[in-house]
Design an enzyme around this catalytic site. Structure first.
Site, PDB file in Angstrom:
ATOM      1  N   LYS A  13       0.902  -1.178   0.043  1.00 22.26           N
ATOM      2  CA  LYS A  13      -0.068   0.029  -0.007  1.00 22.26           C
ATOM      3  C   LYS A  13       0.904   1.213   0.012  1.00 22.26           C
ATOM      4  O   LYS A  13       0.658   2.259  -0.790  1.00 22.26           O
ATOM      5  CB  LYS A  13      -1.015  -0.073   1.230  1.00 22.26           C
ATOM      6  N   ARG A  88     -10.282   0.663   7.535  1.00 18.74           N
ATOM      7  CA  ARG A  88     -10.159  -0.470   8.156  1.00 18.74           C
ATOM      8  C   ARG A  88     -11.065  -1.471   8.645  1.00 18.74           C
ATOM      9  O   ARG A  88     -10.852  -2.631   8.947  1.00 18.74           O
ATOM     10  CB  ARG A  88      -9.157  -0.382   9.172  1.00 18.74           C
ATOM     11  N   ARG A 122      11.677  -5.185   5.286  1.00 17.15           N
ATOM     12  CA  ARG A 122      11.439  -3.744   4.963  1.00 17.15           C
ATOM     13  C   ARG A 122      12.160  -3.005   5.799  1.00 17.15           C
ATOM     14  O   ARG A 122      12.554  -3.084   6.971  1.00 17.15           O
ATOM     15  CB  ARG A 122      10.084  -3.652   5.256  1.00 17.15           C
ATOM     16  N   ARG A 152      10.480  -1.030  11.398  1.00 24.81           N
ATOM     17  CA  ARG A 152       9.373  -0.900  12.482  1.00 24.81           C
ATOM     18  C   ARG A 152       9.080  -1.975  13.424  1.00 24.81           C
ATOM     19  O   ARG A 152       9.298  -3.121  13.451  1.00 24.81           O
ATOM     20  CB  ARG A 152       8.080  -0.888  11.625  1.00 24.81           C
ATOM     21  N   ARG A 163      -1.769  -8.706  12.971  1.00 26.82           N
ATOM     22  CA  ARG A 163      -2.039  -7.606  12.021  1.00 26.82           C
ATOM     23  C   ARG A 163      -2.764  -8.400  10.985  1.00 26.82           C
ATOM     24  O   ARG A 163      -3.832  -7.832  10.280  1.00 26.82           O
ATOM     25  CB  ARG A 163      -0.824  -6.963  11.387  1.00 26.82           C
TER      26      ARG A 163
HETATM   27  P1  AP5 Z   1       4.755  -1.851   1.914  1.00 33.96           P
HETATM   28  O1  AP5 Z   1       4.586  -0.634   0.808  1.00 33.96           O
HETATM   29  O2  AP5 Z   1       5.610  -0.870   3.032  1.00 33.96           O
HETATM   30  O3  AP5 Z   1       3.218  -2.317   2.487  1.00 33.96           O
HETATM   31  P2  AP5 Z   1       2.237  -1.842   3.190  1.00 33.96           P
HETATM   32  O4  AP5 Z   1       0.902  -2.566   2.636  1.00 33.96           O
HETATM   33  O5  AP5 Z   1       2.386  -0.631   3.162  1.00 33.96           O
HETATM   34  O6  AP5 Z   1       2.646  -2.491   4.442  1.00 33.96           O
HETATM   35  P3  AP5 Z   1       2.379  -2.164   5.780  1.00 33.96           P
HETATM   36  O7  AP5 Z   1       3.010  -2.901   6.904  1.00 33.96           O
HETATM   37  O8  AP5 Z   1       2.597  -0.499   6.154  1.00 33.96           O
HETATM   38  O9  AP5 Z   1       0.808  -2.029   6.177  1.00 33.96           O
HETATM   39  P4  AP5 Z   1       0.097  -2.307   7.575  1.00 33.96           P
HETATM   40  O10 AP5 Z   1      -1.184  -2.070   6.928  1.00 33.96           O
HETATM   41  O11 AP5 Z   1       0.196  -3.299   8.601  1.00 33.96           O
HETATM   42  O12 AP5 Z   1       0.594  -0.738   8.321  1.00 33.96           O
HETATM   43  P5  AP5 Z   1       0.080   0.383   8.447  1.00 33.96           P
HETATM   44  O13 AP5 Z   1       1.319   1.514   8.683  1.00 33.96           O
HETATM   45  O14 AP5 Z   1      -1.078   0.941   7.650  1.00 33.96           O
HETATM   46  O15 AP5 Z   1       5.724  -2.901   1.313  1.00 33.96           O
HETATM   47  C1  AP5 Z   1       6.003  -3.669   2.589  1.00 33.96           C
HETATM   48  C2  AP5 Z   1       7.550  -4.289   1.821  1.00 33.96           C
HETATM   49  O16 AP5 Z   1       7.623  -4.828   0.640  1.00 33.96           O
HETATM   50  C3  AP5 Z   1       8.564  -2.939   1.680  1.00 33.96           C
HETATM   51  O17 AP5 Z   1      10.005  -3.285   1.947  1.00 33.96           O
HETATM   52  C4  AP5 Z   1       8.428  -2.968   0.273  1.00 33.96           C
HETATM   53  O18 AP5 Z   1       9.840  -2.209  -0.361  1.00 33.96           O
HETATM   54  C5  AP5 Z   1       8.268  -4.111  -0.357  1.00 33.96           C
HETATM   55  N1  AP5 Z   1       7.623  -4.442  -1.564  1.00 33.96           N
HETATM   56  C6  AP5 Z   1       6.546  -3.484  -1.807  1.00 33.96           C
HETATM   57  N2  AP5 Z   1       5.897  -3.861  -3.081  1.00 33.96           N
HETATM   58  C7  AP5 Z   1       6.706  -4.771  -3.402  1.00 33.96           C
HETATM   59  C8  AP5 Z   1       6.523  -5.745  -4.692  1.00 33.96           C
HETATM   60  N3  AP5 Z   1       5.499  -5.545  -5.423  1.00 33.96           N
HETATM   61  N4  AP5 Z   1       7.397  -6.752  -4.693  1.00 33.96           N
HETATM   62  C9  AP5 Z   1       8.226  -6.745  -3.840  1.00 33.96           C
HETATM   63  N5  AP5 Z   1       8.333  -6.261  -2.849  1.00 33.96           N
HETATM   64  C10 AP5 Z   1       7.605  -5.131  -2.522  1.00 33.96           C
HETATM   65  O19 AP5 Z   1      -0.687   0.478   9.989  1.00 33.96           O
HETATM   66  C11 AP5 Z   1       0.362   0.179  11.251  1.00 33.96           C
HETATM   67  C12 AP5 Z   1      -0.577   0.333  12.279  1.00 33.96           C
HETATM   68  O20 AP5 Z   1      -1.266   1.495  12.459  1.00 33.96           O
HETATM   69  C13 AP5 Z   1      -1.789  -0.498  12.187  1.00 33.96           C
HETATM   70  O21 AP5 Z   1      -1.251  -1.999  12.876  1.00 33.96           O
HETATM   71  C14 AP5 Z   1      -2.476   0.107  13.334  1.00 33.96           C
HETATM   72  O22 AP5 Z   1      -2.166  -0.184  14.922  1.00 33.96           O
HETATM   73  C15 AP5 Z   1      -2.306   1.386  12.942  1.00 33.96           C
HETATM   74  N6  AP5 Z   1      -3.171   2.125  12.025  1.00 33.96           N
HETATM   75  C16 AP5 Z   1      -2.961   2.329  10.744  1.00 33.96           C
HETATM   76  N7  AP5 Z   1      -4.303   2.761  10.061  1.00 33.96           N
HETATM   77  C17 AP5 Z   1      -5.022   2.373  10.873  1.00 33.96           C
HETATM   78  C18 AP5 Z   1      -6.636   2.763  10.920  1.00 33.96           C
HETATM   79  N8  AP5 Z   1      -7.206   2.857   9.839  1.00 33.96           N
HETATM   80  N9  AP5 Z   1      -7.277   2.323  12.107  1.00 33.96           N
HETATM   81  C19 AP5 Z   1      -6.878   2.057  13.237  1.00 33.96           C
HETATM   82  N10 AP5 Z   1      -5.641   1.604  13.225  1.00 33.96           N
HETATM   83  C20 AP5 Z   1      -4.675   2.197  12.302  1.00 33.96           C
HETATM   84 MG    MG Z   2       2.453   1.048   4.654  1.00 33.97          MG
END
Ligand code: AP5
Ligand code: MG
Length: 205
Positions: A13, A88, A122, A152, A163
């Site tokens: 994402k 979410r 990552r 992270r 997650r």
């Molecule tokens: P990356 O692009 O970082 O993936 P991502 O989907 O953004 O993964 P996240 O871990 O950020 O998602 P998440 O939903 O768990 O965390 P968030 O920060 O939203 O890619 C991952 C890795 O793969 C990288 O190294 C990248 O280089 C590599 N990669 C990417 N694309 C690739 C490809 N095509 N091929 C190969 N490699 C690739 O949320 C974190 C926390 O915040 C949550 O757990 C929660 O506590 C809180 N939170 C966030 N949003 C909410 C909400 N709406 N409501 C309540 N709590 C929330």
């Molecule tokens: Mg992310």
């Protein structure tokens, strides 16, 4: 144009949101980043948010939506935005839907084994937020600005499992909702970042 990127942890994402933001000149808003900023504050709320994120759980819906609305109220969001990681769950869909209509809900699919592989490699830039992937812990610098990188706290095995569980239980039910609304687009995230972006561009053009 209001775009919501939906997908399990590690589905790309953040990576794709940055690409959409650059090509379509739309701000990329990561609710995860909003939470991590809040978690840095030395306040009771900041400490609560940090603990919640580190355990891989969602922060409360009202708090999340109020942090998000504050961000979406800024001038740069007037012509649209890309939401990375929100809504979410159905409660967030409803709270957000009071003020904003989602034009494209893009669901990036990825298998559990690929999720674990990606998250364990990552690295993110402390300065510009650039996301990279390295299979080893060998320290490297940001490919964009040369600053140092970090991993992270919620990319540990237990938090990753939590997650993924939350995604399956709470986030997936939203998919049907957006399908019924006629705005859902599903893509396979198991390809190179450029190939995945190509799939997204076909949807947005
Ligand atoms: P990356 O692009 O970082 O993936 P991502 O989907 O953004 O993964 P996240 O871990 O950020 O998602 P998440 O939903 O768990 O965390 P968030 O920060 O939203 O890619 C991952 C890795 O793969 C990288 O190294 C990248 O280089 C590599 N990669 C990417 N694309 C690739 C490809 N095509 N091929 C190969 N490699 C690739 O949320 C974190 C926390 O915040 C949550 O757990 C929660 O506590 C809180 N939170 C966030 N949003 C909410 C909400 N709406 N409501 C309540 N709590 C929330
Ligand atoms: Mg992310």
């Amino acid at each position: 144009m209001h775009i919501a990127l939906i997908g399990p942890p590690g589905s790309g994402k953040g990576t794709q949101s940055a690409k959409i933001s650059k090509l379509y000149a739309l701000p990329s808003i990561s609710t995860g980043e909003l939470c991590r900023l809040e978690a840095k504050k030395k306040t009771k709320q900041g400490r609560f948010v940090k603990k919640t994120i580190d355990n891989g759980k969602l922060i409360p819906d009202e708090l999340m939506i109020s942090l998000l609305k504050r961000r979406l109220g800024k001038k740069d969001c007037a012509n649209g935005f890309v939401l990375d990681g929100c809504p979410r769950n159905m409660k967030q869909v409803k709270l957000l839907g009071k003020n904003f209509h989602i034009d494209y809900a893009i669901y990036v699919k990825l298998s559990e084994s690929a999720i674990v592989k990606r998250l364990s490699g990552r690295w993110q830039c402390r300065k510009c937020g650039n996301i990279m992937w390295f299979p080893t812990k060998k320290v490297a610098k940001c490919s964009k600005c040369g600053s140092s990188l970090y991993q992270r706290d919620d990319d540990k095995p237990t938090a990753i499992r939590e997650r993924i569980g939350i995604f399956n239980k709470l986030t997936k039910p939203m998919i049907n909702y957006y399908k019924k609304k006629g705005v859902l687009h599903q893509i396979d995230g198991n390809a190179t970042p450029e190939e995945v972006f190509g799939r997204i561009k076909k949807i947005l053009h």
